[in-house]
Design an enzyme around this catalytic site. Structure first.
Site, PDB file in Angstrom:
ATOM      1  CG  HIS A 163      -2.535  64.722  16.628  1.00 53.03           C
ATOM      2  ND1 HIS A 163      -2.781  63.451  16.284  1.00 53.03           N
ATOM      3  CD2 HIS A 163      -1.905  64.806  17.585  1.00 53.03           C
ATOM      4  CE1 HIS A 163      -2.180  62.719  17.457  1.00 53.03           C
ATOM      5  NE2 HIS A 163      -1.553  63.666  18.039  1.00 53.03           N
ATOM      6  CD  GLU A 368      -6.232  58.273  13.645  1.00 52.27           C
ATOM      7  OE1 GLU A 368      -6.662  58.906  12.648  1.00 52.27           O
ATOM      8  OE2 GLU A 368      -5.825  58.061  14.645  1.00 52.27           O
TER       9      GLU A 368
END
Length: 398
Positions: A163, A368
């Site tokens: 991303h 994450e």
């Protein structure tokens, strides 16, 4: 000393191997017409290493001398076995070894494609045991680099920046590559882990930036001369602020591109045209970046993969009950060394980790890092690295 040039040698690497200056080797080998071009079998001469001399001054201590010359204290002591470091005498001569080379990767900056490429070139030049190649190209022709470090039969894969606005995962992986290389080259442990053993047992493959076009868009914006300018700005609703952009340059979310219940993810997302985030594309693996990652993965035999994203300080480790039983034990170990919270499943499909688990039934994890709103501020980086360096080392060990 006489030395016969071997495959892969450069004068820089030879100088570093024998701890002499590049200039000294060139000066001792006037027969070399072009120092940038060595020939296998060519004979060159390695000069004797000459250490700097230093005369002890009033008030000197070994610690202060080490700081003055930017050389580790233990290296100065080792270079002067005839000296009692607790009893220095004014006028005494000691020898100062060369300072260690400066670090290459600076993770405390906006870290885009150009910074990564420059650092990869220097890392490959400095550490001859690292292999750097490409697995494909992005839409705009930027290389998708893979770094291999290690020679063992067990294969492990890390990747970052699927991303665009999660680009902080790229300096994280680049920082780790350099730390790992430094420890191996110096035959020293890294955070208590035996790097020599890890290197010989495991081949690590790192793709530090899966989405270079998107990362550059977030960090640099888009030039009006770019043929995609109008298209990209329209996708971003006429805004030139791309902080919320996760997709590739065509507005496709690369981590919604994999053939793991892709149709369900497409229906769930409800986005049917290019967007800054969450558009799965017109079909699975429609984008060259996701195609390259899929082909790369199919051509290897990975025992485990870690896909790095931001943010949340969590580790996703399951997928539709397809994950192997050992995955839970591995993620618990990751939790112990990082403090990150394991989460088995969420309502989501078509991610790289999901596809890997589905196809190979082996451990796959989405990590994450950090907390807040992407792109995370670089001020979080030091903590992010400390939280994750042992996860990366554990992944090589387990």
């Amino acid at each position: 000393m006489r030395y016969v040039v071997r495959a892969g040698d450069t004068l820089y690497r030879i100088a570093r191997r024998y701890n002499v200056s590049l200039e000294s080797i060139i000066a001792h080998n006037p027969q070399i017409a072009d120092p940038s071009r060595l020939v296998v079998g060519q004979v060159i001469y390695i000069p004797k290493r000459v250490l700097r001399e230093y005369e002890i001054q009033p008030g000197d201590t070994m610690y202060l001398i080490a700081r003055r010359f930017n050389v580790p204290l233990d290296k100065i002591i080792a270079a002067n076995p005839q000296i009692d470091p607790q009893r220095l005498q004014v006028g005494q001569i000691i020898y100062i070894p060369d300072a260690p080379p400066t670090r290459i990767v600076d993770p405390l900056q906006e870290y885009g494609y150009d910074e990564m490429v420059k650092d990869l070139e220097q890392i490959q030049e400095r550490y001859g045991f690292i292999q750097i190649s490409t697995i494909g190209q992005s839409i705009e022709g930027r290389n998708l680099y893979v770094v291999r470090i290690g020679t063992g039969p067990k294969e492990v894969h890390f990747n970052g920046s699927f991303h665009a606005n999660e680009w902080i995962t790229t300096p994280l992986l680049m920082n780790f590559i350099e730390d790992y290389a430094i420890a191996y080259d110096a035959n020293q442990p890294l955070r208590g882990y035996n790097v020599q053993e890890l290197f010989n047992e495991t081949s690590l493959y790192v793709v530090p930036m899966v989405n270079p076009d998107g990362v550059e868009l977030v960090l640099e914006g888009i030039d009006p001369t770019n043929p995609r300018y109008d298209e990209v700005v329209a996708i971003n609703r006429s805004s030139l602020n791309f902080d919320s952009w996760k997709a590739n340059i065509r507005g496709v979310d690369l981590n919604n591109q994999f053939p793991a219940f892709w149709e369900e993810e497409y229906r769930r997302k409800g986005i049917t045209q290019p967007a800054p985030l969450n558009y799965p594309g017109p079909r699975p693996l429609s984008e060259p970046e996701s195609q390259a990652m899929a082909e790369f993965t199919r051509n290897r035999n990975f025992r485990m993969v870690l896909a790095y994203h931001s943010q949340g300080e969590v580790i996703f480790w399951g997928y539709r009950d397809m994950e192997p039983p050992e995955a839970e034990g591995i993620v618990r170990r990751f939790q112990e060394v990082s403090g990150y919270q394991p989460i088995r499943t969420v309502v989501s499909d078509a991610g790289y980790k999901d596809w890997f688990i589905q196809e190979w039934r082996r451990p796959g994890f989405t990590v994450e890092v950090g907390r807040g709103i992407n792109p995370l501020p670089i001020s979080q980086y030091p903590r992010i690295y400390e939280d994750n360096v042992r996860i990366l080392l554990e992944a090589l060990r387990l």
